[in-house]
Design a protein around this motif. Structure first.
Motif, PDB file in Angstrom:
ATOM      1  N   LYS A 185       0.834  -1.193   0.000  1.00 21.52           N
ATOM      2  CA  LYS A 185       0.000   0.000   0.000  1.00 21.52           C
ATOM      3  C   LYS A 185       0.877   1.255   0.000  1.00 21.52           C
ATOM      4  N   SER A 186       0.463   2.260  -0.732  1.00 15.59           N
ATOM      5  CA  SER A 186       1.178   3.535  -0.690  1.00 15.59           C
ATOM      6  C   SER A 186       0.800   4.253   0.609  1.00 15.59           C
ATOM      7  N   VAL A 187       1.749   4.920   1.206  1.00 15.91           N
ATOM      8  CA  VAL A 187       1.529   5.633   2.453  1.00 15.91           C
ATOM      9  C   VAL A 187       1.450   7.127   2.162  1.00 15.91           C
ATOM     10  N   TYR A 188       0.378   7.751   2.617  1.00 17.54           N
ATOM     11  CA  TYR A 188       0.187   9.181   2.404  1.00 17.54           C
ATOM     12  C   TYR A 188       1.009   9.939   3.442  1.00 17.54           C
ATOM     13  N   ARG A 189       2.013  10.649   2.978  1.00 13.28           N
ATOM     14  CA  ARG A 189       2.922  11.338   3.901  1.00 13.28           C
ATOM     15  C   ARG A 189       2.868  12.840   3.636  1.00 13.28           C
ATOM     16  N   GLU A 190       2.179  13.534   4.490  1.00 12.95           N
ATOM     17  CA  GLU A 190       2.162  14.997   4.410  1.00 12.95           C
ATOM     18  C   GLU A 190       2.218  15.540   5.820  1.00 12.95           C
ATOM     19  N   GLN A 191       3.165  16.428   6.041  1.00 14.74           N
ATOM     20  CA  GLN A 191       3.338  16.974   7.368  1.00 14.74           C
ATOM     21  C   GLN A 191       2.146  17.849   7.744  1.00 14.74           C
ATOM     22  N   VAL A 205       7.208  22.093  15.880  1.00 18.29           N
ATOM     23  CA  VAL A 205       6.212  21.967  16.950  1.00 18.29           C
ATOM     24  C   VAL A 205       6.345  20.620  17.644  1.00 18.29           C
ATOM     25  N   LEU A 206       6.548  19.565  16.870  1.00 18.57           N
ATOM     26  CA  LEU A 206       6.727  18.244  17.472  1.00 18.57           C
ATOM     27  C   LEU A 206       7.975  18.214  18.358  1.00 18.57           C
ATOM     28  N   GLN A 226      10.317  18.078  23.730  1.00 12.80           N
ATOM     29  CA  GLN A 226      11.234  18.616  24.736  1.00 12.80           C
ATOM     30  C   GLN A 226      10.493  19.005  26.008  1.00 12.80           C
ATOM     31  N   ALA A 227       9.310  19.633  25.843  1.00 10.97           N
ATOM     32  CA  ALA A 227       8.517  20.037  27.009  1.00 10.97           C
ATOM     33  C   ALA A 227       8.057  18.820  27.800  1.00 10.97           C
ATOM     34  N   ALA A 228       7.628  17.781  27.077  1.00 12.95           N
ATOM     35  CA  ALA A 228       7.138  16.575  27.742  1.00 12.95           C
ATOM     36  C   ALA A 228       8.260  15.819  28.449  1.00 12.95           C
ATOM     37  N   GLU A 229       9.439  15.840  27.843  1.00  7.05           N
ATOM     38  CA  GLU A 229      10.548  15.080  28.417  1.00  7.05           C
ATOM     39  C   GLU A 229      11.178  15.790  29.607  1.00  7.05           C
ATOM     40  N   HIS A 230      11.304  17.140  29.512  1.00  7.31           N
ATOM     41  CA  HIS A 230      12.069  17.861  30.529  1.00  7.31           C
ATOM     42  C   HIS A 230      11.217  18.739  31.442  1.00  7.31           C
ATOM     43  N   GLY A 231      10.003  19.104  31.013  1.00 10.01           N
ATOM     44  CA  GLY A 231       9.166  19.986  31.820  1.00 10.01           C
ATOM     45  C   GLY A 231       9.719  21.390  31.941  1.00 10.01           C
ATOM     46  N   LEU A 232      10.472  21.832  30.916  1.00  7.61           N
ATOM     47  CA  LEU A 232      11.093  23.154  30.938  1.00  7.61           C
ATOM     48  C   LEU A 232      10.862  23.855  29.611  1.00  7.61           C
ATOM     49  N   TYR A 233      10.801  25.186  29.653  1.00  6.75           N
ATOM     50  CA  TYR A 233      10.733  25.925  28.402  1.00  6.75           C
ATOM     51  C   TYR A 233      12.142  26.152  27.865  1.00  6.75           C
ATOM     52  N   GLU A 234      12.212  26.443  26.578  1.00  8.74           N
ATOM     53  CA  GLU A 234      13.514  26.664  25.950  1.00  8.74           C
ATOM     54  C   GLU A 234      13.993  28.084  26.191  1.00  8.74           C
ATOM     55  N   ILE A 235      15.265  28.210  26.508  1.00  8.22           N
ATOM     56  CA  ILE A 235      15.935  29.509  26.610  1.00  8.22           C
ATOM     57  C   ILE A 235      16.940  29.586  25.478  1.00  8.22           C
ATOM     58  N   ARG A 236      16.972  30.718  24.799  1.00  9.29           N
ATOM     59  CA  ARG A 236      17.954  30.890  23.722  1.00  9.29           C
ATOM     60  C   ARG A 236      18.259  32.368  23.524  1.00  9.29           C
ATOM     61  N   GLY A 237      19.182  32.629  22.625  1.00  8.79           N
ATOM     62  CA  GLY A 237      19.575  33.995  22.316  1.00  8.79           C
ATOM     63  C   GLY A 237      19.104  34.431  20.945  1.00  8.79           C
ATOM     64  N   LEU A 238      19.539  35.644  20.558  1.00 12.32           N
ATOM     65  CA  LEU A 238      19.165  36.305  19.307  1.00 12.32           C
ATOM     66  C   LEU A 238      17.664  36.598  19.262  1.00 12.32           C
ATOM     67  N   GLY A 239      17.103  36.790  18.053  1.00 11.16           N
ATOM     68  CA  GLY A 239      15.735  37.288  17.953  1.00 11.16           C
ATOM     69  C   GLY A 239      14.779  36.307  17.316  1.00 11.16           C
ATOM     70  N   ALA A 240      13.598  36.817  16.957  1.00 12.84           N
ATOM     71  CA  ALA A 240      12.543  35.975  16.394  1.00 12.84           C
ATOM     72  C   ALA A 240      12.998  35.342  15.084  1.00 12.84           C
ATOM     73  N   LYS A 241      12.641  34.086  14.894  1.00  9.34           N
ATOM     74  CA  LYS A 241      13.015  33.381  13.666  1.00  9.34           C
ATOM     75  C   LYS A 241      11.852  33.265  12.691  1.00  9.34           C
ATOM     76  N   ARG A 242      10.670  33.590  13.132  1.00  7.93           N
ATOM     77  CA  ARG A 242       9.517  33.507  12.241  1.00  7.93           C
ATOM     78  C   ARG A 242       9.586  34.620  11.195  1.00  7.93           C
ATOM     79  N   ARG A 243       8.953  34.393  10.057  1.00  2.02           N
ATOM     80  CA  ARG A 243       8.900  35.405   9.004  1.00  2.02           C
ATOM     81  C   ARG A 243       7.929  36.503   9.428  1.00  2.02           C
ATOM     82  N   LEU A 244       8.435  37.726   9.489  1.00  3.92           N
ATOM     83  CA  LEU A 244       7.620  38.868   9.891  1.00  3.92           C
ATOM     84  C   LEU A 244       7.695  39.949   8.813  1.00  3.92           C
ATOM     85  N   PRO A 245       6.644  40.737   8.642  1.00  2.00           N
ATOM     86  CA  PRO A 245       6.754  41.895   7.747  1.00  2.00           C
ATOM     87  C   PRO A 245       7.918  42.771   8.204  1.00  2.00           C
ATOM     88  N   ASN A 246       8.759  43.180   7.255  1.00  2.00           N
ATOM     89  CA  ASN A 246       9.923  43.988   7.621  1.00  2.00           C
ATOM     90  C   ASN A 246      10.253  44.975   6.518  1.00  2.00           C
TER      91      ASN A 246
END
Length: 448
Positions: A3-9, A17-18, A23-43
Motif C-alpha cells: 500500500k502507498s503511504v500518504y505522507r504529508e506533514q 512543533v513536534l 522537549q517540554a514533555a521530556e524535561h518539563g522546561l521551556y527553551e531559553i535561547r539567544g538572538l531574535g525571532a526566527k519567524r517570518r515577519l513583515p519587515n
C-alpha cells in the motif's frame, strides 16, 4: 502489493512543533535561547523606494554631498549628542558579551563618529576607553549601576523594555557569571541571574517623571536622557515617555535580539518593528513633538536600505545589535587567532548547531569568542580584527544609505520621507501606512 503511504506533514504539528512538544514533555522546561525571532515577519524588505526619474532629479554620488550628521537630545540636554551618522550600536552587556567584544564595538563606533551603549551590568573600563560617545543604560536590575560611571557617560538610556522580551526581565546564566561579572553585578559566581521585569522604584507613569528628574540632577542636566520601550502598546508608551520628559525615545521591535530569554517571549510577544515605528511616529505627531523629541528605532535593522527606510518613515536614527555581532564574527564558520584563520565547525557541532543557525549565546560556549566569559574562547576574538570588520560594516551601511538618499534627490538623509516609499505586500502597506506599489491605496486609510 504494498500500500502507498500518504505522507504529508501537518501544518499545525510540523517538525518544530513536534520537537517543542517532545522537549517540554521530556524535561518539563521551556527553551531559553539567544538572538531574535526566527519567524517570518513583515519587515523593511517589504518596502521599496520611489527614486528620481523625470519628475525629480537624483544627485550625483561623486560630486554632490549627502549629509548624514545626526543630533540627538535637543529637548533638554545642555550637551546633545552630535553624531556623524544616524546608525548607533545598541546596548549589549558585558556578561552577555566579552570585554573584548565591547572594546571592539567601541573602537569601530568611535572611528565612524557614532555611539555605543553599555547594556546591563555596568560600564567596563575597556568600553569607556574605546568609545568616544557612550550611552549608559539604567535597567530594572540595577546590576553594576554606579552613579560615578553614570556621570562619565555622554547620554543615559532608561530601559523599560526590550523588543525580544517586553514585559520580561533579562537572563544571564551561571556559566557566564565569571568572577569579574559577579563582582560588577554583586552576584555569586556561577549562579543563574534573572533580572527584574520592572524598575523597583517605578509603579506607574508618575514615577517615570521622578526617575528622569533624578537622572538629570545626577548629571547636572548636561546629557540627553533616552527612554527605551519594547514594542507593544507603542502609542501610549511613547506619549507617556514624552510627558515624563524624555529627550529621545527608543522603540525596540519584536525582531530585536537578546543574549538569553524564553523562546515564548522571543516569538510570541510584541509587534514587528515596521508597525512599531509607524505608531511611534504617529504618537509624536499627535502631540506635536516630532523634531523636538528624537526617535531611535531598533529591532532587526540589517542593511543600509533598512536604515534609509526607517529614516524615511520618520526615525531620526537606528540602533543595531544582532547585526553588529554578525559583523564581529557571530555565526561565522571561522575565527582569527595569531593571524591564522581557524575553523570553528567542530565547536558549533559540539553545541548541537552549525554556523548560520547558532542561537546559543546563553551557553557561554561561543565558538568565535563573542558571547562568552571563558578566557580561552574570549581569546578567539581579536579586538583589532573585530573593530575593523564592524567599521567596514558601518561604512557600508552609510554608503548604502546615502546612495539611496541621493537617488531620491535628497542632499541630507534626514530629508527622506514616507512619500518616497511604497509597499510590496498588503501587510506592509497596512503596518507602515504607505501605498501598495502601483496604487494610491493604503489599507485601512484609503477608500476601497
Amino acid at each position: 502489493m504494498s500500500k502507498s503511504v500518504y505522507r504529508e506533514q501537518n501544518h499545525s504539528y510540523d517538525d518544530s512543533v513536534l520537537h517543542y512538544i517532545g522537549q517540554a514533555a521530556e524535561h518539563g522546561l521551556y527553551e531559553i535561547r539567544g538572538l531574535g525571532a526566527k519567524r517570518r515577519l513583515p519587515n523593511f524588505d517589504d518596502l521599496s523606494f520611489l527614486t528620481a526619474s523625470a519628475s525629480r532629479y537624483p544627485l550625483e554620488g561623486y560630486r554632490e554631498k549627502c549629509e548624514t550628521r545626526t543630533v540627538l537630545g535637543t529637548r533638554n540636554a545642555k550637551k546633545p549628542l552630535e553624531l556623524d551618522i544616524p546608525i548607533t550600536i545598541a546596548g549589549m552587556s558585558f556578561g552577555s558579551l566579552t570585554a573584548t567584544a565591547k572594546d571592539a564595538l567601541g573602537r569601530a563606533a568611535s572611528e565612524l563618529g557614532t555611539s555605543t551603549t553599555t547594556g546591563d551590568g555596568g560600564m567596563t573600563q575597556e568600553e569607556r576607553r574605546s568609545s568616544k560617545t557612550l550611552v549608559y543604560q539604567c535597567l530594572p536590575s540595577r546590576y553594576g549601576f554606579n552613579p560615578d560611571d553614570l556621570r562619565k557617560a555622554d547620554a543615559i538610556e532608561l530601559v523599560l523594555g526590550q523588543g525580544a522580551k517586553p514585559g520580561g526581565g533579562g537572563m544571564l546564566l551561571g556559566q557566564k557569571i565569571s568572577p569579574r561579572v559577579a563582582k560588577m553585578r554583586t552576584l555569586p559566581e556561577g549562579i543563574d541571574q534573572r533580572s527584574a521585569s520592572r524598575h523597583p522604584d517605578w509603579t506607574g507613569s508618575d514615577d517615570l517623571t521622578i526617575k528622569l528628574v533624578e537622572l538629570r540632577e545626577i548629571t547636572d542636566w548636561q546629557v540627553p536622557i533616552y527612554v527605551k520601550v519594547g514594542a507593544t502598546r507603542v502609542k501610549h508608551d511613547v506619549k507617556l515617555a514624552v510627558a515624563a520628559g524624555a529627550d529621545v525615545i527608543v522603540v525596540d521591535g519584536m525582531q530585536g535580539g537578546t543574549a538569553a530569554t524564553q523562546q515564548v517571549f522571543i516569538e510570541h510577544t510584541g509587534i514587528p518593528t515596521l508597525a512599531a515605528l509607524r505608531q511611534a511616529v504617529e504618537a509624536l505627531e499627535e502631540i506635536d513633538m516630532m523634531g523636538r523629541v528624537q526617535l531611535i528605532i531598533s529591532g532587526g535593522i540589517r542593511s543600509g536600505a533598512d536604515v534609509a527606510k526607517a529614516l524615511a518613515m520618520g526615525a531620526d536614527a537606528v540602533s543595531i545589535g544582532q547585526a553588529m555581532l554578525m559583523a564581529l564574527g557571530c555565526n561565522s564558520d571561522y575565527y582569527v587567532q595569531d593571524g591564522r584563520r581557524c575553523d570553528a565547525g567542530a565547536d558549533y557541532a559540539a553545541l548541537g548547531t552549525a554556523p548560520g543557525v547558532c542561537h546559543h549565546c546563553h551557553t557561554g560556549k561561543c565558538p568565535v569568542g563573542v558571547a562568552t566569559q571563558t578566557p580561552d574562547l574570549e581569546q578567539r576574538l581579536d579586538p583589532e580584527w573585530g573593530a575593523r570588520r564592524v567599521r567596514n560594516y558601518l561604512q557600508t551601511l552609510t554608503m548604502e544609505l546615502t546612495t539611496l538618499a541621493r537617488a531620491c534627490g535628497k542632499s541630507n538623509v534626514h530629508n527622506l520621507e514616507r512619500e518616497d516609499l511604497v509597499a510590496l505586500t498588503l501587510e506592509a502597506a497596512a503596518m507602515a501606512k504607505v501605498p501598495l506599489a502601483g496604487t494610491e491605496w493604503i489599507p485601512g486609510v484609503s477608500g476601497i
